[in-house]
Design an enzyme around this catalytic site. Structure first.
Site, PDB file in Angstrom:
ATOM      1  N   GLN A 100       0.860  -1.190   0.000  1.00 40.07           N
ATOM      2  CA  GLN A 100       0.000   0.000   0.000  1.00 40.07           C
ATOM      3  C   GLN A 100       0.894   1.237   0.000  1.00 40.07           C
ATOM      4  O   GLN A 100       1.709   1.439   0.905  1.00 40.07           O
ATOM      5  CB  GLN A 100      -0.935   0.050   1.207  1.00 40.07           C
ATOM      6  CG  GLN A 100      -1.982   1.161   1.007  1.00 40.07           C
ATOM      7  CD  GLN A 100      -2.758   1.508   2.245  1.00 40.07           C
ATOM      8  OE1 GLN A 100      -2.183   1.785   3.290  1.00 40.07           O
ATOM      9  NE2 GLN A 100      -4.085   1.521   2.131  1.00 40.07           N
ATOM     10  N   TYR A 186      -5.864  10.974   3.929  1.00 45.13           N
ATOM     11  CA  TYR A 186      -4.481  11.251   3.510  1.00 45.13           C
ATOM     12  C   TYR A 186      -4.463  12.007   2.173  1.00 45.13           C
ATOM     13  O   TYR A 186      -5.499  12.446   1.684  1.00 45.13           O
ATOM     14  CB  TYR A 186      -3.680   9.939   3.488  1.00 45.13           C
ATOM     15  CG  TYR A 186      -3.634   9.307   4.865  1.00 45.13           C
ATOM     16  CD1 TYR A 186      -3.038   9.993   5.938  1.00 45.13           C
ATOM     17  CD2 TYR A 186      -4.221   8.077   5.128  1.00 45.13           C
ATOM     18  CE1 TYR A 186      -3.022   9.452   7.215  1.00 45.13           C
ATOM     19  CE2 TYR A 186      -4.212   7.532   6.407  1.00 45.13           C
ATOM     20  CZ  TYR A 186      -3.612   8.223   7.444  1.00 45.13           C
ATOM     21  OH  TYR A 186      -3.613   7.693   8.717  1.00 45.13           O
ATOM     22  N   GLY A 322      -9.746  -6.679   9.196  1.00 44.17           N
ATOM     23  CA  GLY A 322      -8.573  -5.990   9.719  1.00 44.17           C
ATOM     24  C   GLY A 322      -8.111  -6.528  11.052  1.00 44.17           C
ATOM     25  O   GLY A 322      -7.333  -7.473  11.134  1.00 44.17           O
ATOM     26  N   ARG A 323      -8.627  -5.925  12.141  1.00 39.04           N
ATOM     27  CA  ARG A 323      -8.157  -6.301  13.474  1.00 39.04           C
ATOM     28  C   ARG A 323      -8.205  -7.795  13.776  1.00 39.04           C
ATOM     29  O   ARG A 323      -7.310  -8.300  14.449  1.00 39.04           O
ATOM     30  CB  ARG A 323      -8.897  -5.479  14.535  1.00 39.04           C
ATOM     31  CG  ARG A 323      -8.259  -4.106  14.705  1.00 39.04           C
ATOM     32  CD  ARG A 323      -9.169  -3.094  15.338  1.00 39.04           C
ATOM     33  NE  ARG A 323     -10.174  -2.637  14.390  1.00 39.04           N
ATOM     34  CZ  ARG A 323     -10.826  -1.488  14.482  1.00 39.04           C
ATOM     35  NH1 ARG A 323     -10.584  -0.680  15.482  1.00 39.04           N
ATOM     36  NH2 ARG A 323     -11.712  -1.139  13.581  1.00 39.04           N
TER      37      ARG A 323
END
Length: 366
Positions: A100, A186, A322-323
Site C-alpha cells: 500500500q 491522507y 482488519g483487526r
C-alpha cells in the site's frame, strides 16, 4: 450452503485461493534509523499468508509522505531490500501480497518529515488530529498536526512522479502489485473531498477537478507497472483525519467510474467501522457495482456470515478483515472451521517489538 469466502478468484494474473483480504494496518515496527522493513515484519506477514490477498501496511513514497514515527518507506534501495525479505517470506508460503503506497499530505508534523512544512491540496489544517512522533522513548509522543502549505503545480507533478517510482520500487521489492491509499484523510483524499480542498484551479471545485489528482497518480502507476497490478483504496463515508465530502455518493460513484475507465484491478472500500457507525447504504454499493467492473473489496465490521452474504449478493468480490487478523494469524482456517477467535491487545498495536506482533498462536484443536 458453502461459504462464498472460499471460492477461488482471479485478480489480474493471480489466482487467489480464497476471498479473504488482510487489509493494510499500520503497526509502526520498521527498523530505525531509516524506516526499513525487517525480519520481524517478514515473519508477521508470512504467518498470515493463508489470506487470499495481503495488502501490507501503508508505506510512504517519500520522506515528505510520512505521517507517523516508525512506519516503513519504499523510496530507497535499503527500503526495497527490507521489503524483499517480506515478499520472499510470503511467497514461500504461497501467499499473494500488494504494497500500500501512501502519502499522508497534511496528516503529519514537521518532526516526522525532516523539519519541513507538510503539503496538501490546500492550506487547511486538519482539526483535532494528532500524530505520533519519535520522542526518544519506546512510547510514542502524540502531537497536533500543523497547517500545511497548498501544493503548487510543480509539487503535484513531483508527487505524481514519486508515486510512479514507488510503484516500480514495489515491484522490484517482489510485491505482486500495489494499492494506492486514497482513503482515510491522507493526501489523495485531501484532493477528493470537498471540505479539504478549496483550490480554484483545475484540481479544485467540481467533482471532476477534485478527482484529477487521483486520476493522474493512477495513470502514472499503471503506465509504469500495468493496470493488472494497481488497486485503489477509497473511504467514501469516513471522516477520518478530518476529511469530509459534502456529496459522498456522487463523488465516489464518479470515482468508481473513473477507476473503471482507468482499468485498475480492484477498488477497495473502507467502510466506517466504529461500533455504532451507520452501514454503507445498499444503493451506494449498487451504484459502485454498476460503475466499476473489476474486483470490489469491502472492509469494516464483517464477520463470516455477513462477508459470505456480501459476496453472494454480487456487490462485493472479496472482504477485508482488519483487526481479527492481528490476533488470528490463521484467520481463514478459523473462519472455515468455526474455531473461536482470539482478541488482540490494543496496547501493542503501534511500535514495540515482537510482543503483540508475532506471539499470537494458530488455533490448536484439542
Amino acid at each position: 450452503m458453502s461459504n462464498a469466502l472460499f471460492r477461488p478468484i482471479t485478480l489480474g494474473s493471480l489466482l487467489l485461493n480464497n476471498r479473504i483480504v488482510m487489509p493494510p494496518m499500520t503497526r509502526s515496527r520498521a527498523s530505525q534509523p531509516g524506516n526499513v522493513a525487517n525480519d520481524m515484519m517478514a515473519t508477521y506477514y508470512a504467518q498470515r499468508a493463508s489470506a487470499g490477498l495481503i495488502v501490507a501496511e501503508g508505506t510512504q513514497i517519500s520522506e515528505m509522505g510520512q505521517g507517523y514515527a516508525w512506519t516503513p518507506g519504499i523510496y530507497t534501495q535499503e527500503h526495497i531490500a527490507g521489503w524483499k525479505k517480506v515478499t520472499d517470506a510470503v511467497h514461500e508460503k504461497d501467499g499473494a501480497i500488494f504494497a500500500q503506497l501512501w502519502h499522508v499530505g497534511r496528516v503529519t508534523h514537521p518532526d516526522n518529515i525532516g523539519g519541513n512544512q507538510p503539503i496538501s491540496s490546500s492550506a487547511l489544517k486538519a482539526e483535532n488530529v494528532k500524530v505520533f512522533i519519535d520522542n526518544g522513548t519506546d512510547a510514542p509522543g502524540f502531537v497536533e498536526v500543523v497547517e500545511p502549505r497548498e501544493m503548487t503545480k510543480e509539487d503535484i507533478k513531483k508527487v505524481v512522479g514519486e508515486y510512479r517510482q514507488a510503484a516500480l520500487n514495489a515491484i522490484e521489492a517482489g510485491f505482486d502489485g500495489i494499492e494506492l491509499h486514497a482513503a482515510n484523510g491522507y493526501l489523495v483524499n485531501q484532493f477528493i473531498d470537498s471540505e479539504a480542498n478549496n483550490r480554484t484551479d483545475e484540481y479544485g471545485g467540481s467533482i471532476e477537478n477534485r478527482l484529477r489528482f487521483l486520476g493522474e497518480v493512477v495513470e502514472a502507476m499503471t503506465d509504469a507497472i500495468g493496470t493488472d497490478r494497481v488497486g485503489v483504496r477509497l473511504a467514501p463515508f469516513t471522516s477520518l483525519n478530518g476529511t469530509v465530502d459534502k456529496t459522498p455518493v456522487e463523488t465516489y460513484t464518479a470515482a468508481a467510474k473513473l477507476l473503471d475507465a482507468l482499468n485498475v484491478v480492484y477498488v477497495h472500500i473502507a467502510e466506517v467501522d466504529w461500533d455504532d457507525a451507520p452501514d454503507t447504504p445498499a444503493e451506494f454499493k449498487q451504484a459502485v457495482r454498476d460503475a466499476y467492473k473489476g474486483v470490489i473489496i469491502y472492509a469494516g465490521r464483517y464477520n463470516s456470515d455477513k462477508a459470505s452474504e456480501a459476496i453472494d449478493s454480487g456487490l462485493a468480490d472479496m472482504i477485508g478483515f482488519g483487526r481479527p487478523f492481528i490476533a488470528n494469524p490463521d484467520l481463514p482456517s478459523r473462519i472455515q472451521h468455526g474455531y473461536p477467535m482470539a482478541e488482540h491487545d490494543p496496547n501493542t498495536l503501534f511500535g514495540g517489538n515482537e510482543k503483540g506482533l508475532l506471539d499470537y498462536p494458530e488455533y490448536q484443536a484439542s
